[in-house]
Design an enzyme around this catalytic site. Structure first.
Site, mmCIF file in Angstrom:
data_model
loop_
_atom_site.group_PDB
_atom_site.id
_atom_site.type_symbol
_atom_site.label_atom_id
_atom_site.label_comp_id
_atom_site.label_asym_id
_atom_site.label_seq_id
_atom_site.Cartn_x
_atom_site.Cartn_y
_atom_site.Cartn_z
ATOM 1 N N LEU A 28 0.600 -1.053 -0.032
ATOM 2 C CA LEU A 28 -0.466 -0.107 -0.124
ATOM 3 C C LEU A 28 0.454 0.823 0.053
ATOM 4 C CD1 LEU A 28 -2.693 -1.176 2.875
ATOM 5 C CD2 LEU A 28 -2.778 -1.101 0.416
ATOM 6 N N GLY A 73 1.370 -5.405 1.276
ATOM 7 C CA GLY A 73 0.307 -5.970 0.309
ATOM 8 C C GLY A 73 0.570 -6.054 -0.550
ATOM 9 N N ASN A 102 5.411 -6.898 6.636
ATOM 10 C CA ASN A 102 5.823 -7.155 7.487
ATOM 11 C C ASN A 102 5.216 -5.459 8.598
ATOM 12 O OD1 ASN A 102 6.151 -4.742 5.509
ATOM 13 N ND2 ASN A 102 8.273 -3.956 5.269
ATOM 14 N N GLU A 103 3.956 -5.243 8.003
ATOM 15 C CA GLU A 103 3.353 -4.210 8.884
ATOM 16 C C GLU A 103 3.705 -4.430 10.359
ATOM 17 O OE1 GLU A 103 0.944 -5.677 5.490
ATOM 18 O OE2 GLU A 103 2.696 -6.413 7.298
#
Length: 244
Positions: A28, A73, A102-103
């Site tokens: 994103l 994403g 990896n958020e």
């Protein structure tokens, strides 16, 4: 693209890839999440939900030709596909492509439906550790844990100095061949039935809880401490770009 392709009776399969030389998808646009337009944010997240629903739920046979980094994403897009082929650079000194969610490094967490897809793909314990640490996997690691299904070598020797177009053509053609073999070997009703059985439950769960998922994410991401983390991460990435 997915919905349009489904409407064409001549199309039974898709290869999902990128024209970028070393990036499948970086995920994103974080600037949509940092200091966001509060009217636009839920629309943006709704579009991300819809991408998952369309791609994960399609009756088309899908292969991800992952020609570079597939982060956050981007990893979601790959996970939605039925089969994943991943770029494998044979020159380790030049680095290699990475894949993963990896958020947590950004100060946020993957939504429940995406985290569950990770669990379903690589197993609960592996997914829990990866999500907690924001782990990104190299090609061989990703294959070993089942995050990808096949590696396609990218040649970077003296005779072919990383010819990106030639290498990308190889992974795309290999993916096309796999799709063609799959749809000609397995009857359509069997492919559709198996896919529906395996995937319909998580799809139905998101559809039923879609507004709550949207509300939860939007309220979470605008919290001051989350915004601080996102801002710091964006700043660090910009600094890396300027130093190159």
């Amino acid at each position: 693209l997915v919905v349009t392709s489904e409407q064409n009776s001549k199309i039974q399969g898709l290869v999902v890839t990128s024209e970028l030389p070393t990036i499948f998808s970086a995920g994103l646009d974080l600037k949509e999440l940092y200091q966001p337009d509060l009217d636009r944010l839920p629309v943006f997240w709704n579009a991300f939900q819809q991408l998952y629903l369309d791609l994960y739920g399609t009756n088309l046979t899908t292969v991800a030709a992952i020609n570079g980094h597939a982060i956050a994403g981007g990893c979601m897009i790959a996970l939605c596909c039925d089969y994943r082929m991943f770029r494998h650079d044979n020159d380790e000194e030049r680095g290699g492509s990475k894949i993963g969610l990896n958020e947590s490094l950004l100060g946020i967490n993957a939504p429940p439906w995406l985290a569950q897809m990770y669990v379903d793909t690589i197993g609960r314990r592996c997914a829990e550790l990866a999500l907690s640490h924001g782990t990104l996997y190299g090609a061989q690691q990703a294959l070993d844990i089942g995050l990808v299904d096949q590696l396609v070598d990218y040649q970077t020797d003296d005779n072919n100095d990383g010819n990106t177009n030639a290498n990308n053509a190889v992974i795309q053609n290999t993916s096309k061949h796999y799709v063609q073999k799959w749809i000609t070997t397995i009857p359509q009703q069997a492919r559709h039935g198996t896919k529906t059985f395996m995937r319909q439950k998580p799809i139905d769960e998101l559809v039923s809880n879609r507004q709550m998922d949207n509300d939860d994410f939007c309220s979470f991401v605008i919290q001051p401490h989350v915004q601080d983390s996102l801002g710091a991460y964006i700043q660090s990435m910009d600094k890396k770009k300027r130093s190159k």
